[in-house]
Design a protein around this motif. Structure first.
Motif: not given
Length: 396
Positions: A134-138, A140-148, A162-168, A170-176
């Motif tokens: 999570k530390e890295l994801l915060y 980076l402060d991305s506009d989009l997490h292009l990841a599943d 954790d995934v939900t926390e980052i979604e709320e 930082v930015a959405p997740w979107f990938g498969n």
């Protein structure tokens, strides 16, 4: 199959305002299609400013479901090669702020991109996105997490909370990702998971970059390549037997050729005869098992862009069992492609595999010992390199 009653994870409502600015000329070809917020003149009677809400950008891809952005993302976290390759394909390699593989991945990428004028990546110094915390994801402060998001919880660092926390925050997740082999996602995601083709995922990703025109142009080329393969490959009885191997030290791991999933998007359309047709997942074999099946063609996975193929050939030639294989005696042990391929790499790998399996129909595959994707005579190319480069660079 997912249930329609499943609640989609809460979306982040706004992307940082800087995301509304198009980066240089990277989106010049599709800038006119980007939705921007509009603003009315201040009221003459009250001095108040009335604004029209910005038109959101939306796309749908499970397991994330539908997400919305205010603007084209400027900072994008990617996990595996196929997602990073989609950002590249729409001219936004510069937006990638983390990806898989570091120096080795950048070397692999540029071995293909060497053949596309004005297209390259420099991702060597980016954070490695495998198993991020999570530390890295915060940070980076991305506009989009292009990841599943399901794949994120398949690794060790993040759970679903954790995934939900980052979604709320930082930015959405979107990938498969599990569409690569149609493997099973973690059980908690099974009711919201769907399988897609590589190009089906790319179509939805392109919407978030407001780059449907680039997607459509590249998809047309992909369709043309597949049509050429289908029209020109020999009848089933005249096709070679083949196998894809991963060589780890001196261990052999066998993979499918024709199974569902985008891992096989460069071998399945060729329709060669798989010597391990019942294989549902990778497994380790020995030289004796390989000799028992004696494939006409051996593809060594993940070798493009590296020099290891010569070492593998030497190992086979020195092994008393392997040296008798038909593929070895006939010089048909080839560097195989990337398994989690993006759309641009997929075009090259379809051409490459067509030549490796069917040289009489598609032209010889040059002897490859490492380095860039070989130069192919123009009249033997399955797609126009300049056209692909122009699409990526926004010259549509």
């Amino acid at each position: 199959m997912r249930s329609d009653s499943v609640e989609i994870p809460t979306r982040r409502e706004f992307v940082k305002s800087g995301g509304a600015v198009l980066g240089g000329t990277a989106l010049a070809g599709c800038a006119s299609n980007v939705s921007r917020s509009s603003q009315t003149e201040p009221s003459r009677t009250t001095g108040a400013e009335n604004t029209t809400p910005p038109q959101s950008i939306s796309a749908t891809l499970w397991p994330a479901g539908e997400i919305e952005l205010d603007a084209v993302p400027e900072q994008v976290f990617t996990d595996l090669t196929h997602h990073a390759g989609m950002a590249l394909a729409v001219g936004r390699a510069d937006a990638v702020n983390a990806t898989w593989g570091g120096d080795a991945a950048t070397q692999m990428w540029n071995s293909y991109l060497e053949r596309l004028d004005g297209v390259s990546v420099e991702w060597s110094d980016l954070p490695n996105s495998f198993n991020p915390d999570k530390e890295l994801l915060y940070e980076l402060d991305s506009d989009l997490h292009l990841a599943d998001p399901a794949y994120m919880t398949w690794m060790d660092s993040l759970n679903r909370a954790d995934v939900t926390e980052i979604e709320e925050n930082v930015a959405p997740w979107f990938g498969n990702t599990f569409s690569n082999t149609h493997g099973s996602p973690p059980e908690e995601w099974s009711d919201v998971y769907e399988y897609y083709t590589l190009w089906g995922i790319f179509e939805q990703v392109a919407k978030l970059f407001q780059a449907e025109d680039r997607y459509n142009a590249l998809a047309d080329i992909h369709t043309s390549v597949l049509a050429s393969i289908e029209q020109n490959r020999p009848p089933v009885d005249d096709r070679p037997t083949a196998v894809t191997l991963k060589v780890v030290d001196e261990s052999l791991w066998v993979y499918s050729l024709n199974a569902p999933g985008f891992t096989y998007a460069h071998t399945r359309p060729l329709g060669a005869t798989d010597v391990f047709p019942e294989l549902s997942s990778s497994r380790q074999i020995d030289y004796e098992a390989l000799a028992e099946h004696d494939p006409d063609v051996i593809l060594i996975a993940e070798m493009m862009g590296h020099s290891g193929i010569e070492e593998v050939r030497s190992t086979f030639e020195e092994n008393p069992v392997a040296q008798q294989l038909s593929a070895v005696t006939n010089d048909r042990v080839y560097a195989g492609g990337v398994r989690n391929q993006g759309p641009v790499i997929n075009l090259f790998q379809l051409e490459m595999t067509a030549k490796q399996f069917y040289p009489e129909q598609f032209g010889d595959w040059p002897t490859y010992t490492g380095g860039p994707y070989p130069e192919i005579p123009t009249d033997e190319q399955l797609f126009d390199r300049q056209r692909v480069a122009d699409i990526i660079n926004g010259d549509l």
